[in-house]
Design an enzyme around this catalytic site. Structure first.
Site, PDB file in Angstrom:
ATOM      1  CB  SER A  22      -0.949   0.022   1.195  1.00  0.00           C
ATOM      2  OG  SER A  22      -2.025  -0.833   0.939  1.00  0.00           O
TER       3      SER A  22
ATOM      4  CE1 TYR B  79      -4.621  -1.053  -4.484  1.00  0.00           C
ATOM      5  CE2 TYR B  79      -4.977  -3.426  -4.466  1.00  0.00           C
ATOM      6  CZ  TYR B  79      -4.801  -2.236  -3.792  1.00  0.00           C
ATOM      7  OH  TYR B  79      -4.782  -2.234  -2.424  1.00  0.00           O
TER       8      TYR B  79
ATOM      9  CE1 TYR C  26      -4.797   1.535   4.387  1.00  0.00           C
ATOM     10  CE2 TYR C  26      -3.240   0.272   5.707  1.00  0.00           C
ATOM     11  CZ  TYR C  26      -3.648   0.783   4.492  1.00  0.00           C
ATOM     12  OH  TYR C  26      -2.899   0.544   3.387  1.00  0.00           O
TER      13      TYR C  26
ATOM     14  CB  VAL D 204      -0.123  -5.960   4.028  1.00  0.00           C
ATOM     15  CG1 VAL D 204      -1.324  -5.329   4.699  1.00  0.00           C
ATOM     16  CG2 VAL D 204      -0.330  -6.157   2.544  1.00  0.00           C
TER      17      VAL D 204
HETATM   18  N1  GLN Z   1      -2.300  -5.197  -1.925  1.00  0.00           N
HETATM   19  C1  GLN Z   1      -2.883  -5.097  -0.635  1.00  0.00           C
HETATM   20  C2  GLN Z   1      -4.387  -5.267  -0.702  1.00  0.00           C
HETATM   21  O1  GLN Z   1      -5.011  -4.780  -1.592  1.00  0.00           O
HETATM   22  C3  GLN Z   1      -2.506  -3.785  -0.040  1.00  0.00           C
HETATM   23  C4  GLN Z   1      -3.020  -3.592   1.360  1.00  0.00           C
HETATM   24  C5  GLN Z   1      -2.052  -2.925   2.262  1.00  0.00           C
HETATM   25  O2  GLN Z   1      -0.843  -2.906   2.035  1.00  0.00           O
HETATM   26  N2  GLN Z   1      -2.559  -2.432   3.358  1.00  0.00           N
HETATM   27  O3  GLN Z   1      -4.984  -5.889   0.122  1.00  0.00           O
END
Ligand code: GLN
Length: 304
Positions: free
Chosen positions: A63, A188, A240, A258
């Protein structure tokens, strides 16, 4: 300030936090990363770089890529962008669906998955070769042409993308996705699968500590106003439903992923990237947050 000894001390203090979180398991390729790794890189505005630990190991930025795509799109779209995506903390997990229905398909902010999918959708409308454009942009910010897409991570996420597909389809029903949903989710998944290391990431965030100018090229990437706005969204939404706690403990604008990475910066002063794969319940790196809290405490400085 002796940044090298500050981060060397933090590295030793934070290692005992290994074992308290767990790697992201909803993307199988991320679950298999060796969890006991920690890197800290600091890039100061005088051009110096300080690094300790696993700072040359590439990881999936996940993300954190949402910041780079937001910059790319904000440069083109101006204020019209904010009709399609908000700029308020969501107070919900990054992949939550619940607010979207009663807020008519307009995501709360560009860093939750729904908002990032809208940004990627607009990027696809703006760039004929969106994946190539994203990679080229990130390479230019980091000053490193070796930054790449980890195709096994992209494939793994694409094969487990039901939630992101659902978010994109749902927003399309409100007219807030312009392109084919499969294409949006594919781009994405690739942006999230960008592989780079802590030092690359600290370098790529120099554009923010240099108030919108890429110091490697001298090019102005963002106006002062755009830099302020994107920094404000990082400070309020970058973590978040843990964004308030991150501001409380660390006090820097930043963004997590993540993959266990966190990039943050202090305007006019420095950028910092930390990576350790084990995550807490909010999807943010346990050791990463711990290290950043100790860093701003250790240097006795934050944006507040
Ligand atoms: N690629 C991850 C997802 O869409 C990104 C989420 C994250 O890094 N918080 O779930």
């Amino acid at each position: 300030m002796d940044y090298q000894s500050v981060i060397a001390r933090i590295y030793e203090e934070v290692k005992p936090y290994w074992g308290q979180g767990k790697t992201a398991d909803y993307i199988p390729a991320l679950a298999s990363v060796d969890p006991r790794q920690l890197g800290i890189s600091v890039a100061t505005n005088d051009g110096a770089l300080y690094a300790v630990g696993d700072t040359d190991v590439d990881f999936s930025i996940q993300s954190i890529s949402k910041v780079f795509t937001l910059v790319m799109v904000a440069r083109h779209l101006g204020d019209s962008l904010w009709k399609s995506v908000g700029r308020e903390p969501s107070g919900n997990p990054f992949n939550s669906l619940v607010q979207l229905e009663y807020e008519n398909g307009i995501p709360r902010n560009p860093f939750i998955n729904a908002g990032a999918l809208v940004i990627t959708d607009r990027l696809i409308s703006l760039y004929p070769k969106p994946k190539e454009a994203i990679l080229e942009f990130v390479r230019g910010l980091a000053g490193n042409d070796d930054i790449y897409f980890d195709h096994s991570v992209a494939r793994s996420e694409r094969e487990n993308a039901d939630r992101n597909l659902a978010l994109a389809h749902f927003m399309k029903s409100f007219g807030n996705i312009e392109n084919d949903v499969e294409t949006v989710v594919d781009v994405y998944c690739h942006q999230c699968a960008i592989g780079m290391n802590c030092t690359d990431l600290a370098n790529a965030f120099r554009v923010f500590s240099h108030r919108g100018v890429n110091p490697f090229t001298g090019e102005r990437i963002l106006t002062a106003s755009q830099t302020k706005r994107i920094g404000a969204i990082m400070a309020t939404c970058g973590f978040y439903d843990e964004s308030g706690d991150f501001a409380f403990r660390v006090g820097l604008p930043g963004k997590s992923g993540v993959g266990g990475g966190i990039a943050a910066y202090m305007p006019g002063k420095l950028s910092i990237a930390v990576w350790s794969p084990e995550l807490n319940a909010y999807g943010n790196s346990v050791a990463g947050i711990e290290a950043l809290e100790r860093f701003t405490t250790g240097i006795n400085s934050s944006i507040f």
